[in-house]
Design a protein around this motif. Sequence first.
Motif, PDB file in Angstrom:
ATOM      1  N   ASP A  83       0.849  -1.186   0.000  1.00 59.26           N
ATOM      2  CA  ASP A  83       0.000   0.000   0.000  1.00 59.26           C
ATOM      3  C   ASP A  83       0.888   1.240   0.000  1.00 59.26           C
ATOM      4  O   ASP A  83       1.883   1.295   0.712  1.00 59.26           O
ATOM      5  N   ILE A  84       0.543   2.235  -0.784  1.00 60.18           N
ATOM      6  CA  ILE A  84       1.304   3.480  -0.884  1.00 60.18           C
ATOM      7  C   ILE A  84       0.878   4.476   0.196  1.00 60.18           C
ATOM      8  O   ILE A  84       1.677   5.267   0.674  1.00 60.18           O
ATOM      9  N   ASP A  85      -0.398   4.453   0.582  1.00 56.25           N
ATOM     10  CA  ASP A  85      -0.915   5.427   1.551  1.00 56.25           C
ATOM     11  C   ASP A  85      -0.087   5.447   2.827  1.00 56.25           C
ATOM     12  O   ASP A  85       0.128   4.415   3.473  1.00 56.25           O
ATOM     13  N   GLY A  86       0.389   6.640   3.176  1.00 51.70           N
ATOM     14  CA  GLY A  86       1.106   6.835   4.423  1.00 51.70           C
ATOM     15  C   GLY A  86       2.525   6.288   4.451  1.00 51.70           C
ATOM     16  O   GLY A  86       3.202   6.383   5.476  1.00 51.70           O
ATOM     17  N   GLN A  87       3.004   5.743   3.350  1.00 50.59           N
ATOM     18  CA  GLN A  87       4.347   5.153   3.308  1.00 50.59           C
ATOM     19  C   GLN A  87       5.413   6.221   3.046  1.00 50.59           C
ATOM     20  O   GLN A  87       5.176   7.195   2.337  1.00 50.59           O
ATOM     21  N   HIS A  88       6.601   5.989   3.591  1.00 56.71           N
ATOM     22  CA  HIS A  88       7.778   6.763   3.218  1.00 56.71           C
ATOM     23  C   HIS A  88       8.381   6.019   2.026  1.00 56.71           C
ATOM     24  O   HIS A  88       8.806   4.886   2.154  1.00 56.71           O
ATOM     25  N   ILE A  89       8.366   6.674   0.870  1.00 55.83           N
ATOM     26  CA  ILE A  89       8.799   6.036  -0.373  1.00 55.83           C
ATOM     27  C   ILE A  89      10.231   6.485  -0.685  1.00 55.83           C
ATOM     28  O   ILE A  89      10.531   7.676  -0.671  1.00 55.83           O
ATOM     29  N   VAL A  90      11.081   5.523  -0.985  1.00 58.51           N
ATOM     30  CA  VAL A  90      12.410   5.811  -1.508  1.00 58.51           C
ATOM     31  C   VAL A  90      12.323   5.491  -2.996  1.00 58.51           C
ATOM     32  O   VAL A  90      12.251   4.327  -3.393  1.00 58.51           O
ATOM     33  N   LEU A  91      12.252   6.547  -3.810  1.00 54.46           N
ATOM     34  CA  LEU A  91      12.099   6.426  -5.258  1.00 54.46           C
ATOM     35  C   LEU A  91      13.489   6.451  -5.887  1.00 54.46           C
ATOM     36  O   LEU A  91      14.260   7.390  -5.660  1.00 54.46           O
ATOM     37  N   VAL A  92      13.817   5.416  -6.667  1.00 54.19           N
ATOM     38  CA  VAL A  92      15.174   5.243  -7.182  1.00 54.19           C
ATOM     39  C   VAL A  92      15.184   5.254  -8.712  1.00 54.19           C
ATOM     40  O   VAL A  92      14.388   4.559  -9.347  1.00 54.19           O
ATOM     41  N   ASP A  93      16.106   6.045  -9.268  1.00 61.49           N
ATOM     42  CA  ASP A  93      16.333   6.016 -10.718  1.00 61.49           C
ATOM     43  C   ASP A  93      17.832   6.012 -10.979  1.00 61.49           C
ATOM     44  O   ASP A  93      18.627   6.343 -10.096  1.00 61.49           O
ATOM     45  N   ASP A  94      18.205   5.610 -12.185  1.00 64.15           N
ATOM     46  CA  ASP A  94      19.632   5.555 -12.514  1.00 64.15           C
ATOM     47  C   ASP A  94      20.186   6.935 -12.824  1.00 64.15           C
ATOM     48  O   ASP A  94      21.205   7.327 -12.275  1.00 64.15           O
ATOM     49  N   VAL A  95      19.521   7.693 -13.694  1.00 69.66           N
ATOM     50  CA  VAL A  95      20.036   8.985 -14.126  1.00 69.66           C
ATOM     51  C   VAL A  95      18.941  10.039 -14.008  1.00 69.66           C
ATOM     52  O   VAL A  95      17.830   9.849 -14.512  1.00 69.66           O
ATOM     53  N   LEU A  96      19.261  11.150 -13.363  1.00 71.40           N
ATOM     54  CA  LEU A  96      18.362  12.305 -13.310  1.00 71.40           C
ATOM     55  C   LEU A  96      18.881  13.310 -14.322  1.00 71.40           C
ATOM     56  O   LEU A  96      20.021  13.762 -14.240  1.00 71.40           O
ATOM     57  N   MET A  97      18.020  13.624 -15.274  1.00 71.73           N
ATOM     58  CA  MET A  97      18.433  14.533 -16.325  1.00 71.73           C
ATOM     59  C   MET A  97      17.465  15.718 -16.358  1.00 71.73           C
ATOM     60  O   MET A  97      17.667  16.693 -15.668  1.00 71.73           O
ATOM     61  N   THR A  98      16.377  15.603 -17.114  1.00 72.33           N
ATOM     62  CA  THR A  98      15.444  16.722 -17.252  1.00 72.33           C
ATOM     63  C   THR A  98      14.462  16.824 -16.092  1.00 72.33           C
ATOM     64  O   THR A  98      13.912  17.879 -15.832  1.00 72.33           O
ATOM     65  N   GLY A  99      14.220  15.703 -15.426  1.00 77.56           N
ATOM     66  CA  GLY A  99      13.221  15.667 -14.356  1.00 77.56           C
ATOM     67  C   GLY A  99      11.882  15.122 -14.819  1.00 77.56           C
ATOM     68  O   GLY A  99      10.991  14.860 -14.008  1.00 77.56           O
ATOM     69  N   ARG A 100      11.708  14.921 -16.104  1.00 74.13           N
ATOM     70  CA  ARG A 100      10.415  14.481 -16.629  1.00 74.13           C
ATOM     71  C   ARG A 100      10.055  13.054 -16.213  1.00 74.13           C
ATOM     72  O   ARG A 100       8.899  12.762 -15.936  1.00 74.13           O
ATOM     73  N   SER A 117       5.910  10.563   2.431  1.00 77.86           N
ATOM     74  CA  SER A 117       7.022  11.324   1.876  1.00 77.86           C
ATOM     75  C   SER A 117       7.637  10.542   0.718  1.00 77.86           C
ATOM     76  O   SER A 117       7.432   9.342   0.603  1.00 77.86           O
ATOM     77  N   ILE A 118       8.375  11.263  -0.113  1.00 77.84           N
ATOM     78  CA  ILE A 118       9.131  10.641  -1.200  1.00 77.84           C
ATOM     79  C   ILE A 118      10.557  11.159  -1.120  1.00 77.84           C
ATOM     80  O   ILE A 118      10.778  12.371  -1.123  1.00 77.84           O
ATOM     81  N   THR A 119      11.500  10.243  -1.032  1.00 80.38           N
ATOM     82  CA  THR A 119      12.923  10.566  -1.067  1.00 80.38           C
ATOM     83  C   THR A 119      13.446  10.103  -2.421  1.00 80.38           C
ATOM     84  O   THR A 119      13.311   8.932  -2.762  1.00 80.38           O
ATOM     85  N   LEU A 120      14.018  11.030  -3.189  1.00 82.14           N
ATOM     86  CA  LEU A 120      14.533  10.688  -4.511  1.00 82.14           C
ATOM     87  C   LEU A 120      16.012  10.336  -4.419  1.00 82.14           C
ATOM     88  O   LEU A 120      16.826  11.116  -3.929  1.00 82.14           O
ATOM     89  N   VAL A 121      16.339   9.136  -4.921  1.00 82.19           N
ATOM     90  CA  VAL A 121      17.708   8.624  -4.923  1.00 82.19           C
ATOM     91  C   VAL A 121      18.090   8.316  -6.368  1.00 82.19           C
ATOM     92  O   VAL A 121      17.361   7.598  -7.055  1.00 82.19           O
ATOM     93  N   VAL A 122      19.216   8.875  -6.823  1.00 78.67           N
ATOM     94  CA  VAL A 122      19.688   8.613  -8.179  1.00 78.67           C
ATOM     95  C   VAL A 122      21.171   8.257  -8.155  1.00 78.67           C
ATOM     96  O   VAL A 122      21.918   8.726  -7.297  1.00 78.67           O
ATOM     97  N   LEU A 123      21.569   7.435  -9.089  1.00 80.50           N
ATOM     98  CA  LEU A 123      22.982   7.076  -9.206  1.00 80.50           C
ATOM     99  C   LEU A 123      23.775   8.229  -9.817  1.00 80.50           C
ATOM    100  O   LEU A 123      24.842   8.581  -9.328  1.00 80.50           O
ATOM    101  N   PHE A 124      23.234   8.842 -10.889  1.00 78.17           N
ATOM    102  CA  PHE A 124      23.906   9.955 -11.555  1.00 78.17           C
ATOM    103  C   PHE A 124      22.934  11.111 -11.742  1.00 78.17           C
ATOM    104  O   PHE A 124      21.787  10.895 -12.120  1.00 78.17           O
ATOM    105  N   ASP A 125      23.420  12.327 -11.501  1.00 75.30           N
ATOM    106  CA  ASP A 125      22.662  13.545 -11.799  1.00 75.30           C
ATOM    107  C   ASP A 125      23.475  14.299 -12.838  1.00 75.30           C
ATOM    108  O   ASP A 125      24.598  14.721 -12.568  1.00 75.30           O
ATOM    109  N   ILE A 126      22.909  14.427 -14.049  1.00 74.33           N
ATOM    110  CA  ILE A 126      23.654  15.122 -15.104  1.00 74.33           C
ATOM    111  C   ILE A 126      23.135  16.529 -15.346  1.00 74.33           C
ATOM    112  O   ILE A 126      23.657  17.237 -16.199  1.00 74.33           O
ATOM    113  N   GLY A 127      22.116  16.949 -14.614  1.00 76.79           N
ATOM    114  CA  GLY A 127      21.743  18.344 -14.512  1.00 76.79           C
ATOM    115  C   GLY A 127      21.181  19.082 -15.706  1.00 76.79           C
ATOM    116  O   GLY A 127      21.305  20.284 -15.765  1.00 76.79           O
ATOM    117  N   HIS A 128      20.552  18.423 -16.633  1.00 82.08           N
ATOM    118  CA  HIS A 128      19.918  19.117 -17.764  1.00 82.08           C
ATOM    119  C   HIS A 128      18.454  19.388 -17.446  1.00 82.08           C
ATOM    120  O   HIS A 128      17.565  19.025 -18.198  1.00 82.08           O
TER     121      HIS A 128
END
Length: 167
Positions: A83-100, A117-128
């Motif tokens: 269940d997502i309701d009320g959970q602390h989510i650790v959202l993981v992606d490999d590369v953060l680029m545009t944000g889309r 809450s949502i905590t965003l975790v990425v391996l690489f941030d290339i900043g575009h």
Amino acid sequence: MSWDEQQLQTHLDSMAAAIDERLAGKPAVLVGIESGGAWIAEALNQKLGTALPLGTLNPAFYRDDFDTRGLKATVTPSKLPFDIDGQHIVLVDDVLMTGRTIRAAMNELFDFGRPASITLVVLFDIGHRELPIRADICGETLALPPHQRVELRGPAPLVAEIRDTMA
């Protein structure tokens, strides 16, 4: 430039330690964005002090740019076995680029429920960035020109390299 499995494991070790510190015993779930983010989430889950419930998200239908990027021939369904309701989510992606991709993933998550809450975790941030989205935990920040991307291959072994999209 490229990163071998050992170099990536070093990043994953520090990212897992940062997740453990940030959660500080809060109940949470780990959600990896298909496909690279799911590989990273699985690898991180093995390094956390306590393994978390793990799910995958494929926000392909939530993207605002699939009319220009196209849609893959096969889109795997999201798998959130909790269940997502009320959970602390650790959202993981490999590369953060545009944000889309992250925006699309959060839109899909909210269709499943209202997280605490949502905590965003990425391996690489290339900043575009095209959207005001930032990672809470990042393995490595890179300043790449717009014609370069980081490509992750996996799931095992995990390796990454910079690719030129103009070639």
